[in-house]
Design an enzyme around this catalytic site. Sequence first.
Site, PDB file in Angstrom:
ATOM      1  N   ASN A   7       0.879  -1.166   0.000  1.00  0.00           N
ATOM      2  CA  ASN A   7       0.000   0.000   0.000  1.00  0.00           C
ATOM      3  C   ASN A   7       0.916   1.216   0.000  1.00  0.00           C
ATOM      4  OD1 ASN A   7      -1.391   2.344   0.912  1.00  0.00           O
ATOM      5  ND2 ASN A   7      -3.045   1.073   1.703  1.00  0.00           N
ATOM      6  N   GLU A  36      -3.894   1.676  -3.083  1.00  0.00           N
ATOM      7  CA  GLU A  36      -4.038   3.095  -2.745  1.00  0.00           C
ATOM      8  C   GLU A  36      -3.135   3.950  -3.632  1.00  0.00           C
ATOM      9  OE1 GLU A  36      -5.155   5.764   1.167  1.00  0.00           O
ATOM     10  OE2 GLU A  36      -3.911   3.988   1.471  1.00  0.00           O
ATOM     11  N   TYR A 106      -7.641  -3.924  -2.301  1.00  0.00           N
ATOM     12  CA  TYR A 106      -7.602  -2.872  -1.285  1.00  0.00           C
ATOM     13  C   TYR A 106      -8.974  -2.827  -0.625  1.00  0.00           C
ATOM     14  CZ  TYR A 106      -7.108   1.824   0.756  1.00  0.00           C
ATOM     15  OH  TYR A 106      -7.065   2.895   1.616  1.00  0.00           O
ATOM     16  N   ASP A 145      -3.781  -4.609   1.153  1.00  0.00           N
ATOM     17  CA  ASP A 145      -4.184  -4.005   2.415  1.00  0.00           C
ATOM     18  C   ASP A 145      -5.625  -4.435   2.682  1.00  0.00           C
ATOM     19  OD1 ASP A 145      -4.991  -2.413   4.507  1.00  0.00           O
ATOM     20  OD2 ASP A 145      -4.549  -0.505   3.516  1.00  0.00           O
ATOM     21  N   ASP A 242       3.165   4.898   4.842  1.00  0.00           N
ATOM     22  CA  ASP A 242       2.880   4.499   6.219  1.00  0.00           C
ATOM     23  C   ASP A 242       2.751   2.984   6.344  1.00  0.00           C
ATOM     24  OD1 ASP A 242       0.561   4.681   4.688  1.00  0.00           O
ATOM     25  OD2 ASP A 242      -0.702   5.402   6.327  1.00  0.00           O
ATOM     26  N   HIS A 243       2.682   2.293   5.206  1.00  0.00           N
ATOM     27  CA  HIS A 243       2.756   0.831   5.148  1.00  0.00           C
ATOM     28  C   HIS A 243       4.140   0.436   4.649  1.00  0.00           C
ATOM     29  CE1 HIS A 243      -1.750  -0.040   5.117  1.00  0.00           C
ATOM     30  NE2 HIS A 243      -1.714   1.264   4.895  1.00  0.00           N
TER      31      HIS A 243
END
Length: 252
Positions: A7, A36, A106, A145, A242-243
């Site tokens: 992601n 994403e 996702y 994700d 952030d992943h």
Amino acid sequence: MKLISWNVNGFRALQRKMDVYQWLKETEADVLCIQETKMHRDQVEFDTPGYFQYWNDAVRKGYSGTAIFTKKEPLNVIYGMGIDVHDQEGRLITLEYENYYLLTVYTPNAKRDLTRLNYRLEWGAAFTEYIKRLDQHKPVIFCGDLNVAHQEIDLTYPKSNAKNSGFTEEERTDFSRLLNEGFIDSYRTLYPNQKGAYSWWSFQFSARQRNVGWRIDYFVTSQRLKDQITDAKILREVAGSDHCPVELDLAE
């Protein structure tokens, strides 16, 4: 065969932070699945010699979206699951190969106030039925994700998050139902007791540095592929989102 899922939390933002294609070559991955993307394909220039590209954009610009980059051209490509209400946000791509299906997915977020929980559960039920149908024809590998930490071991603070998005009983049960239909969580199959194995961290409070996180990114396979799994990895050292990416290694 090496497969990686990530992601990226905005593909154009990731491109500003790193040379994505150079990184992909260095990984020597056979497949990279991303989630994403937050863009439409025509909003970016991205050449990947040696890899075929497949993108599924959300109708709404700057939102959701998935893509797959693969060395091996598939027999067939399916965008979405054939259900209009679930196919507006670019959340699913299916590649059909001779001996398996490969999917990037996702899963919708239930939102912090859980206002989208009912839709999240509707999506989950429809997705489970979709992969069950595929699995009747040939084995399935799906990654992405999934917006759920399945077990208490999959996040740092399970008790305080028991009623929060991504760890509600309803979302965890939804994932359990999927697995009970003949699928396995590759990482937990190999490492059932591994603690601190997270793939997402908040940008706040130095969460990543402190490893206060959640494992919500997965590779899931049909049960009958279990003996072909040679490793499952969480590539925590790879920054840019952030992943972090997750990896599945399969013997062909």
